[in-house]
Design a protein around this motif. Structure first.
Motif, PDB file in Angstrom:
ATOM      1  N   GLY A   1      -0.189  -3.663  -4.066  1.00 33.12           N
ATOM      2  CA  GLY A   1       1.069  -4.078  -3.477  1.00 33.12           C
ATOM      3  C   GLY A   1       2.162  -3.042  -3.580  1.00 33.12           C
ATOM      4  O   GLY A   1       1.947  -1.905  -4.045  1.00 33.12           O
ATOM      5  N   LYS A   2       3.355  -3.442  -3.193  1.00 33.10           N
ATOM      6  CA  LYS A   2       4.504  -2.543  -3.156  1.00 33.10           C
ATOM      7  C   LYS A   2       5.371  -2.653  -4.396  1.00 33.10           C
ATOM      8  O   LYS A   2       6.263  -1.844  -4.601  1.00 33.10           O
ATOM      9  CB  LYS A   2       5.361  -2.858  -1.921  1.00 33.10           C
ATOM     10  CG  LYS A   2       4.625  -2.670  -0.610  1.00 33.10           C
ATOM     11  CD  LYS A   2       5.521  -3.022   0.569  1.00 33.10           C
ATOM     12  CE  LYS A   2       4.781  -2.840   1.892  1.00 33.10           C
ATOM     13  NZ  LYS A   2       5.637  -3.190   3.049  1.00 33.10           N
ATOM     14  N   ALA A   3       5.112  -3.662  -5.215  1.00 33.34           N
ATOM     15  CA  ALA A   3       5.986  -3.858  -6.370  1.00 33.34           C
ATOM     16  C   ALA A   3       5.812  -2.758  -7.393  1.00 33.34           C
ATOM     17  O   ALA A   3       6.761  -2.245  -7.960  1.00 33.34           O
ATOM     18  CB  ALA A   3       5.726  -5.226  -7.000  1.00 33.34           C
ATOM     19  N   GLY A   4       4.573  -2.358  -7.663  1.00 29.29           N
ATOM     20  CA  GLY A   4       4.302  -1.296  -8.627  1.00 29.29           C
ATOM     21  C   GLY A   4       4.786  -1.659 -10.006  1.00 29.29           C
ATOM     22  O   GLY A   4       4.786  -2.811 -10.412  1.00 29.29           O
TER      23      GLY A   4
ATOM     24  N   ARG B   1      -3.990   2.916  -9.603  1.00 28.06           N
ATOM     25  CA  ARG B   1      -4.459   4.019  -8.744  1.00 28.06           C
ATOM     26  C   ARG B   1      -4.323   3.662  -7.266  1.00 28.06           C
ATOM     27  O   ARG B   1      -4.351   4.543  -6.398  1.00 28.06           O
ATOM     28  CB  ARG B   1      -5.918   4.349  -9.065  1.00 28.06           C
ATOM     29  CG  ARG B   1      -6.834   3.139  -9.017  1.00 28.06           C
ATOM     30  CD  ARG B   1      -8.251   3.471  -9.450  1.00 28.06           C
ATOM     31  NE  ARG B   1      -9.101   2.297  -9.455  1.00 28.06           N
ATOM     32  CZ  ARG B   1      -9.742   1.838  -8.392  1.00 28.06           C
ATOM     33  NH1 ARG B   1      -9.600   2.471  -7.231  1.00 28.06           N
ATOM     34  NH2 ARG B   1     -10.490   0.772  -8.459  1.00 28.06           N
ATOM     35  N   LEU B   2      -4.162   2.362  -6.969  1.00 33.04           N
ATOM     36  CA  LEU B   2      -3.987   1.917  -5.587  1.00 33.04           C
ATOM     37  C   LEU B   2      -2.522   1.892  -5.174  1.00 33.04           C
ATOM     38  O   LEU B   2      -2.205   1.540  -4.040  1.00 33.04           O
ATOM     39  CB  LEU B   2      -4.596   0.514  -5.409  1.00 33.04           C
ATOM     40  CG  LEU B   2      -6.081   0.386  -5.754  1.00 33.04           C
ATOM     41  CD1 LEU B   2      -6.534  -1.059  -5.607  1.00 33.04           C
ATOM     42  CD2 LEU B   2      -6.918   1.301  -4.875  1.00 33.04           C
TER      43      LEU B   2
ATOM     44  N   SER C   1      -2.648  -6.656  -0.323  1.00 31.56           N
ATOM     45  CA  SER C   1      -3.796  -7.078   0.485  1.00 31.56           C
ATOM     46  C   SER C   1      -5.062  -7.185  -0.347  1.00 31.56           C
ATOM     47  O   SER C   1      -6.055  -7.770   0.099  1.00 31.56           O
ATOM     48  CB  SER C   1      -4.018  -6.087   1.633  1.00 31.56           C
ATOM     49  OG  SER C   1      -4.289  -4.781   1.116  1.00 31.56           O
ATOM     50  N   ARG C   2      -5.036  -6.628  -1.559  1.00 28.98           N
ATOM     51  CA  ARG C   2      -6.199  -6.698  -2.446  1.00 28.98           C
ATOM     52  C   ARG C   2      -5.715  -6.969  -3.865  1.00 28.98           C
ATOM     53  O   ARG C   2      -4.796  -6.301  -4.358  1.00 28.98           O
ATOM     54  CB  ARG C   2      -6.989  -5.380  -2.421  1.00 28.98           C
ATOM     55  CG  ARG C   2      -7.675  -5.075  -1.097  1.00 28.98           C
ATOM     56  CD  ARG C   2      -8.313  -3.704  -1.125  1.00 28.98           C
ATOM     57  NE  ARG C   2      -9.222  -3.571  -2.262  1.00 28.98           N
ATOM     58  CZ  ARG C   2      -9.792  -2.419  -2.630  1.00 28.98           C
ATOM     59  NH1 ARG C   2      -9.506  -1.306  -1.963  1.00 28.98           N
ATOM     60  NH2 ARG C   2     -10.621  -2.388  -3.651  1.00 28.98           N
TER      61      ARG C   2
END
Length: 507
Positions: A447-450, A481-482, A419-420
């Motif tokens: 995101g979720k990928a990391g 960090r997000l 989302s960012r």
């Protein structure tokens, strides 16, 4: 002197000492004093060699110390034999005096005459008649400290040596054996003398061994000092610095290692330079192909779409007058052509961004971010942060930076489900004369990928790596960090670009 000494085969008062508790000794604690949780640290080469030399020297010293009891026992037996021979001669002389001299001393045998010359601590002399009777015996007391020998040493000494051995010489007068002159050394005194000699030698050897270890370690440390340069060179090579070279060494072995290292580093540096040059050529060909494809699409496909839109508009107007039923179809064709024109315009912008050459890198990146915000419709918010002077960057270098940022944002938009997405570009000027300016480009998302994005990304990430490597930079990825992916590229500014900027400022 005292007549109360012990004679072999007779019970004699012997002072006893309770054996002390055995002392525990740990070789690992003595030789490896630095340990952690029972696990020793890795030993360096000079320490290993020093230990081996120390073990060899200690073995030689122990062998020398073990020889001392043998030599002490041999010397004591030889002295006892010599004293027994003297006592026998003196008794023969007393026999002759009794036979030839009138008024000779009636006391026989008189061993006090020879005792002052031969008596020593722990020594016993005696005259034994033919029937085995001891006519006279003189024994001196043991010396202070003769009983200080450890029980283990005393036990081992008695096991290997015959401490009750007598030195016997026959007393012959007028071809007849009159008796025997006997000399022996007290068991406790013999063990004590041997222990004193052994402990003295052991103390001297311990001091010599300690000094030898220090001297060997210092010598090895000085001889192996060039290995620090080898270690530093390997660390630089592992860090990616292929310009690392080793100096010439005096040692033949290290000199061979240095030559092989320099050849390897030089070969890797040449191969990497050739690969980067080839990558730059491929990227240049790719960019040229993109520009050619963009022109072809604009000139051919774009013109066709424009013609279709014009024809659809004219057909729609005609259909309104002559055949109203066909008007919706004409409008649908016009909308489809307009949509295809929008898609074509976006593809042309990705293939050949005109803003980089016309407006500059900063404005192009802002336009790129604005375009993605408009395309995503608020589902993903894209932001940008710029710091530094971008006008001095060359055209090709700026286009490469734009392509890298474009691919990074595209990957985040397509794969991260974020989302960012934040884009950051900074120009770090050189502070010292031997430093070079560099550009830091970073893209961070939530995101979720990391960190798994590195494994799932395909040709896009590969293209980024190739561009960054061709520019002499490095790419790193880690979890942000997000919770998403934090991608950072550090790229040195080409020297010719920096010189052009300095020349323009001076003008």
């Amino acid at each position: 002197m005292s007549a109360s000494g012990a004679f072999p085969g007779e019970a004699a008062p012997v002072s006893r000492e309770e054996p002390s508790a055995p002392r525990s000794f740990s070789a690992s604690r003595a030789f490896f004093p630095f340990s952690r949780d029972g696990k020793g640290f890795g030993l360096d080469l000079k320490f290993r060699l020093g230990l081996r030399i120390a073990f060899l020297a200690a073995f030689c010293f122990i062998a020398s110390a073990a020889y001392v009891p043998f030599e002490t026992n041999r010397s004591a037996r030889a002295r006892a034999d010599w004293i027994a021979d003297l006592v026998a001669r003196d008794i023969v002389l007393q026999y002759e005096q009794l036979h030839w001299l009138k008024g000779a001393a009636a006391r026989f045998p008189d061993m006090q005459r020879i005792a002052p010359a031969v008596m020593a601590p722990g020594l016993c002399i005696a005259f034994r008649a033919r029937n085995g009777e001891i006519l006279q015996r003189l024994c001196s007391g043991t010396a202070p400290g003769d009983g200080d020998a450890p029980p283990l040493f005393a036990k081992l000494y008695q096991r290997f040596f015959d401490t009750g051995r007598e030195s016997v010489r026959s007393v012959i007068f007028r071809d007849e054996i009159q008796g025997e002159a006997v000399a022996f050394i007290d068991r406790q005194s013999l063990i004590g003398q041997s222990w004193r000699e052994t402990s003295r030698l052991a103390a001297v050897m311990a001091v010599v061994l300690s000094g030898l270890c220090l001297l060997v370690y210092a010598t090895l440390a000085n001889a192996l000092r060039p290995t620090r340069a080898v270690h530093a060179g390997l660390e630089r090579l592992a860090a990616g610095d292929l310009s690392a070279r080793l100096p010439d060494f005096d040692l033949a072995e290290l000199s061979t290692v240095g030559k092989v290292f320099n050849q390897l580093a030089g070969g890797l540096e040449t191969t990497l330079a050739e690969r980067n040059a080839l990558t730059r050529q491929l990227i240049a060909v790719q960019d040229e192909e993109r520009r050619h494809l963009a022109r072809e699409l604009h000139d051919e496909f774009g013109q066709c779409l424009a013609a279709i839109s014009a024809v659809a508009a004219c057909a729609g107007q005609t259909a309104q007058l002559e055949c109203p039923a066909l008007a919706p179809e004409c409008q649908s064709i016009a909308r489809t052509a307009a949509h295809m024109m929008d898609v074509l315009r976006g593809a042309l912008l990705r293939l050949r961004p005109p803003d980089v050459e016309e407006l500059g890198l900063a404005a192009s990146l802002k336009s790129l971010v604005a375009g993605w915000n408009a395309r995503c419709g608020g589902r993903t918010h894209f932001s940008i942060e710029l710091a530094g002077e971008f006008d001095t960057l060359g055209r090709d270098f700026a286009i490469s930076l734009f392509r890298i940022a474009q691919e990074a944002i595209t990957n985040a938009a397509k794969h991260a489900q974020a989302s960012r997405v934040a884009l950051s570009l900074r120009v770090q000027e050189s502070i010292e004369a031997d430093q070079t300016a560099h550009v830091e480009l970073a893209v961070e998302d939530n995101g979720k990928a990391g960190a798994g994005l590195a494994a799932t990304s395909g040709l896009g990430l590969l293209g980024m790596r190739e561009r960054i490597a061709a520019l002499g930079g490095c790419l790193s990825m880690e979890t942000s960090r997000l919770g998403g992916l934090f991608l950072r590229a550090q790229i040195p500014v080409p020297p010719d670009v920096t010189r052009r900027g300095e020349t323009r400022d001076a003008a």
